[in-house]
Design a protein around this motif. Structure first.
Motif, PDB file in Angstrom:
ATOM      1  N   ARG A  51       0.894  -1.019  -0.037  1.00  0.00           N
ATOM      2  CA  ARG A  51      -0.114  -0.161   0.014  1.00  0.00           C
ATOM      3  C   ARG A  51       0.818   1.323  -0.100  1.00  0.00           C
ATOM      4  NH1 ARG A  51      -4.806  -1.647   4.442  1.00  0.00           N
ATOM      5  NH2 ARG A  51      -5.658  -3.645   2.898  1.00  0.00           N
ATOM      6  N   PHE A  52       0.342   2.225  -0.587  1.00  0.00           N
ATOM      7  CA  PHE A  52       1.234   3.468  -0.881  1.00  0.00           C
ATOM      8  C   PHE A  52       0.659   4.547   0.078  1.00  0.00           C
ATOM      9  CE2 PHE A  52       1.898   7.668  -3.592  1.00  0.00           C
ATOM     10  CZ  PHE A  52       3.213   7.671  -3.155  1.00  0.00           C
ATOM     11  N   GLY A  53       1.585   5.262   0.860  1.00  0.00           N
ATOM     12  CA  GLY A  53       1.294   6.207   1.691  1.00  0.00           C
ATOM     13  C   GLY A  53       2.518   7.350   1.990  1.00  0.00           C
TER      14      GLY A  53
ATOM     15  N   ARG B 287       2.063  18.736   5.884  1.00  0.00           N
ATOM     16  CA  ARG B 287       2.823  18.736   4.756  1.00  0.00           C
ATOM     17  C   ARG B 287       3.452  17.533   4.553  1.00  0.00           C
ATOM     18  NH1 ARG B 287       3.171  23.644   2.089  1.00  0.00           N
ATOM     19  NH2 ARG B 287       2.499  25.515   3.262  1.00  0.00           N
ATOM     20  N   LEU B 288       3.719  16.934   3.195  1.00  0.00           N
ATOM     21  CA  LEU B 288       4.342  15.949   2.988  1.00  0.00           C
ATOM     22  C   LEU B 288       5.824  15.799   3.248  1.00  0.00           C
ATOM     23  CD1 LEU B 288       4.120  13.125   1.391  1.00  0.00           C
ATOM     24  CD2 LEU B 288       4.508  14.352  -0.808  1.00  0.00           C
ATOM     25  N   LEU B 289       6.213  14.805   4.135  1.00  0.00           N
ATOM     26  CA  LEU B 289       7.492  14.648   4.388  1.00  0.00           C
ATOM     27  C   LEU B 289       8.151  13.517   3.507  1.00  0.00           C
ATOM     28  CD1 LEU B 289       8.009  14.550   8.301  1.00  0.00           C
ATOM     29  CD2 LEU B 289       9.079  16.284   6.677  1.00  0.00           C
ATOM     30  N   TRP B 290       7.799  12.382   3.450  1.00  0.00           N
ATOM     31  CA  TRP B 290       8.301  11.444   2.715  1.00  0.00           C
ATOM     32  C   TRP B 290       7.232  10.362   2.231  1.00  0.00           C
ATOM     33  CZ3 TRP B 290      10.577  11.744   7.881  1.00  0.00           C
ATOM     34  CH2 TRP B 290      11.868  12.583   7.897  1.00  0.00           C
ATOM     35  N   ASP B 291       7.349   9.836   0.874  1.00  0.00           N
ATOM     36  CA  ASP B 291       6.262   9.075   0.466  1.00  0.00           C
ATOM     37  C   ASP B 291       7.146   7.401   1.199  1.00  0.00           C
ATOM     38  OD1 ASP B 291       7.534   7.034  -2.085  1.00  0.00           O
ATOM     39  OD2 ASP B 291       8.725   8.647  -1.450  1.00  0.00           O
ATOM     40  N   LEU B 292       6.180   6.473   1.141  1.00  0.00           N
ATOM     41  CA  LEU B 292       6.541   5.141   1.504  1.00  0.00           C
ATOM     42  C   LEU B 292       5.627   4.132   0.880  1.00  0.00           C
ATOM     43  CD1 LEU B 292       4.323   4.245   4.054  1.00  0.00           C
ATOM     44  CD2 LEU B 292       5.943   5.717   5.200  1.00  0.00           C
ATOM     45  N   PHE B 293       5.967   2.840   0.629  1.00  0.00           N
ATOM     46  CA  PHE B 293       5.161   1.910   0.452  1.00  0.00           C
ATOM     47  C   PHE B 293       5.311   0.847   1.651  1.00  0.00           C
ATOM     48  CE2 PHE B 293       6.373   3.434  -3.546  1.00  0.00           C
ATOM     49  CZ  PHE B 293       5.443   3.023  -4.460  1.00  0.00           C
ATOM     50  N   VAL B 294       4.153   0.603   2.210  1.00  0.00           N
ATOM     51  CA  VAL B 294       3.879  -0.437   3.253  1.00  0.00           C
ATOM     52  C   VAL B 294       3.803  -1.847   2.628  1.00  0.00           C
ATOM     53  CG1 VAL B 294       3.101  -1.056   5.398  1.00  0.00           C
ATOM     54  CG2 VAL B 294       2.802   1.121   4.787  1.00  0.00           C
TER      55      VAL B 294
END
Length: 281
Positions: free
Chosen positions: A41-43, A51-58
């Motif tokens: 899952r993308f988050g 504000r957006l710090l970092w994207d990640l996939f779980v």
């Protein structure tokens, strides 16, 4: 053609322990309570201000999960998670399992490749993400730059476009890339994110722009007449991502670096961007 590319720009953090689900559930934009082994899952991890710090996939595993993050920010993300851990029974560690991707350069979807691969949840055309996985027979090895070119063609932005602590996740289209679960309850930055979605306060989004010639430098202004409509983020010959004011950029004749340009709304964004563009000023 099916392509296989190592993603050297990505790295893993292994998360385990009895409280790993509840720990992440209160931090990131994505729901992890129902995450299954072999599912991604993308988050994102946001600032308290949203504000957006970092994207990640779980990525679900039998005994916890991997967080698939930007390699250059892995240490900072691990430090931030450790700060939030407090008394939670959670184990956090770097993991050097290699990350790769399998994608098609045409419209035909890539068949499920087997063990070690999970479906990229952002867009059907993005194929599969591999974790310690070998290239399937018949796949053509390519460099990561080929993957970035494919994402630009699809209109799917990347970390170099949204940066860190610059944009709100909805401006970076996380809501349209299945990167925010608005029903999961509280997470860091949730109040601002939910308010923007609820009130329709989405004035700007990352969109592709098309033009003739080489990509303008990042930060170059996009103009609608003599009014600023946005700025270039990243790009290639004839096409770039830009953060655009929807009310000024859509349907308008634009210029960038003195050249004619136009905004392009990918089909997977069309309904949402059309609605946002009609919001009052």
């Amino acid at each position: 053609m099916t392509c296989f590319a190592p993603l050297n720009s990505r790295a893993l953090i292994a998360v385990a322990g009895p409280d790993w689900r509840s720990f992440l559930q209160g931090l990131i934009t994505q729901d992890v309570e129902s995450l299954q082994p072999g599912e991604a899952r993308f988050g994102a991890l946001l600032t308290p201000q949203g504000r957006l710090l970092w994207d990640l996939f779980v990525v679900g595993r039998e005994d916890g999960c991997w967080l698939d993050v930007e390699a250059e920010h892995r240490d900072a993300i691990l430090q931030r998670l450790t700060m939030y851990r407090l008394r939670a029974k959670v184990e956090l560690a770097t993991d050097d399992t290699p990350v790769s991707v399998l994608f098609a350069t045409d419209a035909d979807p890539v068949a499920e490749p087997g063990a070690g691969w999970v479906k990229d949840p952002r867009h059907p055309g993005l194929g599969w993400r591999g974790y310690g996985a070998e290239a399937p027979a018949g796949a053509t090895p390519v460099k990561e730059a080929e993957r970035e070119a494919q994402k630009l063609a699809l209109g799917v932005p990347a970390p170099r476009d949204w940066g860190s602590d610059r944009l709100y996740p909805i401006e970076a289209n996380f809501d349209l890339m299945h990167g925010i679960d608005f029903k999961k309850g509280c997470f860091v930055g949730q109040e601002t994110t939910s308010r923007m979605k609820r009130r329709g306060q989405i004035k700007s989004r990352i969109l592709p722009i098309v033009f003739e010639g080489p990509a303008p430098a990042p930060g170059t202004e996009v103009l609608a007449g003599d009014r600023r409509a946005g700025e270039v983020l990243s790009g290639a010959e004839g096409r770039a991502f830009a953060l655009l004011r929807l009310d000024r950029a859509l349907g308008a004749g634009l210029t960038v670096d003195g050249r004619p340009a136009r905004a392009e709304v990918p089909g997977w964004m069309a309904d949402a961007v059309g609605e946002a563009a009609t919001e009052p000023g």
